[in-house]
Design a protein around this motif. Sequence first.
Motif, short mmCIF file in Angstrom:
data_model
loop_
_atom_site.label_atom_id
_atom_site.label_comp_id
_atom_site.label_asym_id
_atom_site.label_seq_id
_atom_site.Cartn_x
_atom_site.Cartn_y
_atom_site.Cartn_z
N PRO A 87 4.28 -2.73 7.56
CA PRO A 87 4.15 -4.18 7.75
C PRO A 87 3.49 -4.82 6.52
O PRO A 87 2.61 -4.23 5.89
CB PRO A 87 3.24 -4.30 8.97
CG PRO A 87 3.34 -2.98 9.66
CD PRO A 87 3.60 -1.97 8.61
N ALA A 88 3.93 -6.02 6.17
CA ALA A 88 3.43 -6.70 4.97
C ALA A 88 1.93 -6.91 5.03
O ALA A 88 1.23 -6.70 4.03
CB ALA A 88 4.15 -8.04 4.81
N ALA A 89 1.39 -7.29 6.17
CA ALA A 89 -0.04 -7.53 6.29
C ALA A 89 -0.84 -6.26 6.00
O ALA A 89 -1.87 -6.29 5.31
CB ALA A 89 -0.39 -8.07 7.68
N THR A 127 0.18 -3.71 4.16
CA THR A 127 0.35 -3.39 2.74
C THR A 127 -0.57 -4.23 1.87
O THR A 127 -1.22 -3.72 0.95
CB THR A 127 1.81 -3.63 2.33
OG1 THR A 127 2.66 -2.83 3.17
CG2 THR A 127 2.05 -3.27 0.89
N ILE A 128 -0.66 -5.51 2.15
CA ILE A 128 -1.52 -6.40 1.36
C ILE A 128 -2.98 -6.04 1.54
O ILE A 128 -3.75 -5.99 0.57
CB ILE A 128 -1.25 -7.87 1.74
CG1 ILE A 128 0.15 -8.26 1.27
CG2 ILE A 128 -2.30 -8.80 1.15
CD1 ILE A 128 0.65 -9.57 1.81
N THR A 129 -3.38 -5.73 2.76
CA THR A 129 -4.77 -5.34 3.02
C THR A 129 -5.11 -4.05 2.28
O THR A 129 -6.16 -3.96 1.63
CB THR A 129 -5.00 -5.15 4.53
OG1 THR A 129 -4.67 -6.37 5.19
CG2 THR A 129 -6.43 -4.77 4.83
N ASP A 130 -4.23 -3.06 2.33
CA ASP A 130 -4.47 -1.80 1.62
C ASP A 130 -4.53 -2.00 0.11
O ASP A 130 -5.34 -1.38 -0.58
CB ASP A 130 -3.40 -0.78 1.97
CG ASP A 130 -3.55 -0.23 3.38
OD1 ASP A 130 -4.61 -0.45 4.00
OD2 ASP A 130 -2.60 0.43 3.86
N CYS A 131 -3.70 -2.88 -0.41
CA CYS A 131 -3.70 -3.18 -1.84
C CYS A 131 -5.04 -3.80 -2.24
O CYS A 131 -5.63 -3.43 -3.25
CB CYS A 131 -2.55 -4.10 -2.18
SG CYS A 131 -2.46 -4.51 -3.93
N ALA A 132 -5.52 -4.77 -1.46
CA ALA A 132 -6.79 -5.41 -1.75
C ALA A 132 -7.94 -4.40 -1.70
O ALA A 132 -8.82 -4.41 -2.58
CB ALA A 132 -7.05 -6.54 -0.76
N ARG A 133 -7.91 -3.51 -0.73
CA ARG A 133 -8.95 -2.47 -0.65
C ARG A 133 -8.91 -1.55 -1.86
O ARG A 133 -9.95 -1.17 -2.41
CB ARG A 133 -8.78 -1.65 0.63
CG ARG A 133 -9.21 -2.39 1.86
CD ARG A 133 -9.16 -1.47 3.08
NE ARG A 133 -9.52 -2.23 4.26
CZ ARG A 133 -8.85 -2.21 5.40
NH1 ARG A 133 -7.78 -1.45 5.53
NH2 ARG A 133 -9.23 -2.94 6.41
N SER A 134 -7.72 -1.18 -2.29
CA SER A 134 -7.58 -0.32 -3.46
C SER A 134 -8.09 -1.00 -4.72
O SER A 134 -8.79 -0.39 -5.53
CB SER A 134 -6.11 0.08 -3.64
OG SER A 134 -5.94 0.83 -4.81
N LEU A 135 -7.74 -2.28 -4.89
CA LEU A 135 -8.23 -3.02 -6.06
C LEU A 135 -9.75 -3.11 -6.06
O LEU A 135 -10.40 -2.95 -7.09
CB LEU A 135 -7.61 -4.42 -6.09
CG LEU A 135 -6.11 -4.48 -6.39
CD1 LEU A 135 -5.59 -5.88 -6.17
CD2 LEU A 135 -5.85 -4.02 -7.81
N ALA A 136 -10.33 -3.35 -4.89
CA ALA A 136 -11.79 -3.44 -4.80
C ALA A 136 -12.44 -2.08 -5.07
O ALA A 136 -13.46 -1.99 -5.76
CB ALA A 136 -12.20 -3.94 -3.41
#
Length: 67
Positions: A49-51, A53-62
């Motif tokens: 799900p897009a939500a 994926t975006i949440t996981d991406c933000a966590r990885s960046l942080a």
Amino acid sequence: MPTRKLPDFAVRLLARFDPGVRAVAPYLGRRHLHTADKARQTLTWQPRPAAETITDCARSLAAHQVV
């Protein structure tokens, strides 16, 4: 995240002066439809799900201190 939509004529005008805008100007007014149907059928793959994926991406960046 964009909060407003710039009219096509304004983008075309800006494209005369900005090479970055010039690169996207030819795509104005076109509709592109992309699906994952072939991957689903051939590989029996299910996209996340897009939500999520975006949440996981933000966590990885942080976690990598990118943001």
